[in-house]
Motif scaffolding. Structure first.
Motif, PDB file in Angstrom:
ATOM      1  N   VAL A  11      39.477  43.176  33.577  1.00 16.10           N
ATOM      2  CA  VAL A  11      38.192  43.791  33.279  1.00 16.10           C
ATOM      3  C   VAL A  11      37.823  43.461  31.842  1.00 16.10           C
ATOM      4  O   VAL A  11      38.530  43.837  30.911  1.00 16.10           O
ATOM      5  N   HIS A  12      36.729  42.735  31.676  1.00 18.90           N
ATOM      6  CA  HIS A  12      36.259  42.374  30.337  1.00 18.90           C
ATOM      7  C   HIS A  12      35.231  43.374  29.811  1.00 18.90           C
ATOM      8  O   HIS A  12      35.160  43.625  28.617  1.00 18.90           O
ATOM      9  N   SER A  13      34.410  43.894  30.699  1.00 18.20           N
ATOM     10  CA  SER A  13      33.397  44.883  30.330  1.00 18.20           C
ATOM     11  C   SER A  13      33.005  45.646  31.588  1.00 18.20           C
ATOM     12  O   SER A  13      33.530  45.389  32.676  1.00 18.20           O
ATOM     13  N   ASP A  14      32.052  46.569  31.458  1.00 16.52           N
ATOM     14  CA  ASP A  14      31.588  47.328  32.618  1.00 16.52           C
ATOM     15  C   ASP A  14      30.942  46.425  33.665  1.00 16.52           C
ATOM     16  O   ASP A  14      31.001  46.683  34.853  1.00 16.52           O
ATOM     17  N   GLU A  15      30.344  45.333  33.213  1.00 16.62           N
ATOM     18  CA  GLU A  15      29.630  44.432  34.119  1.00 16.62           C
ATOM     19  C   GLU A  15      30.479  43.265  34.615  1.00 16.62           C
ATOM     20  O   GLU A  15      30.143  42.641  35.606  1.00 16.62           O
ATOM     21  N   TRP A  16      31.556  42.926  33.909  1.00 12.01           N
ATOM     22  CA  TRP A  16      32.274  41.697  34.232  1.00 12.01           C
ATOM     23  C   TRP A  16      33.755  41.958  34.461  1.00 12.01           C
ATOM     24  O   TRP A  16      34.478  42.360  33.555  1.00 12.01           O
ATOM     25  N   THR A  17      34.193  41.722  35.686  1.00 11.10           N
ATOM     26  CA  THR A  17      35.612  41.738  36.037  1.00 11.10           C
ATOM     27  C   THR A  17      35.961  40.345  36.532  1.00 11.10           C
ATOM     28  O   THR A  17      35.373  39.849  37.494  1.00 11.10           O
ATOM     29  N   GLU A  18      36.899  39.711  35.864  1.00 11.55           N
ATOM     30  CA  GLU A  18      37.273  38.338  36.190  1.00 11.55           C
ATOM     31  C   GLU A  18      38.392  38.326  37.229  1.00 11.55           C
ATOM     32  O   GLU A  18      39.455  38.874  36.987  1.00 11.55           O
ATOM     33  N   PRO A  19      38.162  37.715  38.391  1.00 12.35           N
ATOM     34  CA  PRO A  19      39.252  37.593  39.362  1.00 12.35           C
ATOM     35  C   PRO A  19      40.227  36.502  38.925  1.00 12.35           C
ATOM     36  O   PRO A  19      39.811  35.437  38.497  1.00 12.35           O
ATOM     37  N   LEU A  20      41.512  36.795  38.999  1.00 10.11           N
ATOM     38  CA  LEU A  20      42.545  35.824  38.627  1.00 10.11           C
ATOM     39  C   LEU A  20      43.233  35.388  39.910  1.00 10.11           C
ATOM     40  O   LEU A  20      44.194  35.982  40.351  1.00 10.11           O
ATOM     41  N   TYR A  21      42.693  34.356  40.522  1.00 16.63           N
ATOM     42  CA  TYR A  21      43.118  33.932  41.852  1.00 16.63           C
ATOM     43  C   TYR A  21      44.576  33.479  41.867  1.00 16.63           C
ATOM     44  O   TYR A  21      45.031  32.776  40.988  1.00 16.63           O
TER      45      TYR A  21
END
Length: 178
Positions: free
Chosen positions: A95-105
């Motif tokens: 989770v980078h911010s409230d709007e951006w969660t990066e999936p780590l495949y």
């Protein structure tokens, strides 16, 4: 002797060529003085070490140091505390911010052998369990063995707030049957 003189000539000619290319100001004499900024102290090793108490299923206690940024499984391996095999030690999303969660495949827990219970200082500051971690716990452990404090050791990254936290290690699943 000749090799040493030749290497000195190459070094000197290389520095001369770099001075022509980048200018004289980029090359300064190296200093052995410690860099310091006015009014701020350099962090020490003590700032990144916390104390953890591991308690096994027989009640034996062991206090060990852990490094902030490492996960519980790495700390237990470093101190010879057996938690079982771990197939992965990375998060499945970040989770980078409230709007951006990066999936780590392709990352995240691959097994539930490294089940621990977190209690005390900083246990509530650990990243919340995600769906994949909960699935691994449910797949490897019975329903009556999973508690709100249950976590996979590979998924708990240590923070400074966790100094003094107690980690209960439940009785292990038999994983070494040939």
């Amino acid at each position: 002797m000749a090799l040493r003189l030749a290497s000195q000539r190459l070094t000197i000619s290389g520095v001369t060529a770099m001075r022509r290319q980048f200018g004289e100001t980029t090359f300064r004499a190296m200093s052995t003085a410690v860099a310091s900024s006015a009014g701020s102290e350099m962090p020490s090793v003590k700032d990144v070490i916390i104390q953890l108490m591991f308690v096994d299923s027989s009640g034996a206690r062991r206090k060990v140091p852990g490094y902030v940024g490492k996960n519980l499984w790495e700390v237990s391996e470093m101190h010879g505390i057996e938690l079982g095999p771990a197939t992965c030690g990375h998060e499945s999303s970040k989770v980078h911010s409230d709007e951006w969660t990066e999936p780590l495949y392709g990352e995240g827990p691959g097994s539930g052998f490294d089940h621990v219970l977190l209690v005390g200082n900083g246990a509530d500051t650990a990243k919340p369990r995600d769906g994949l971690e909960m699935r691994m716990l449910e797949h490897y452990w019975d329903e009556d063995e999973i508690f709100p404090e249950s976590r996979l050791a590979t998924q708990v990254t240590l923070t400074k707030e966790m100094d003094g936290m107690t980690v209960y290690v439940p009785d292990r699943i038999v994983d070494d049957i040939p």
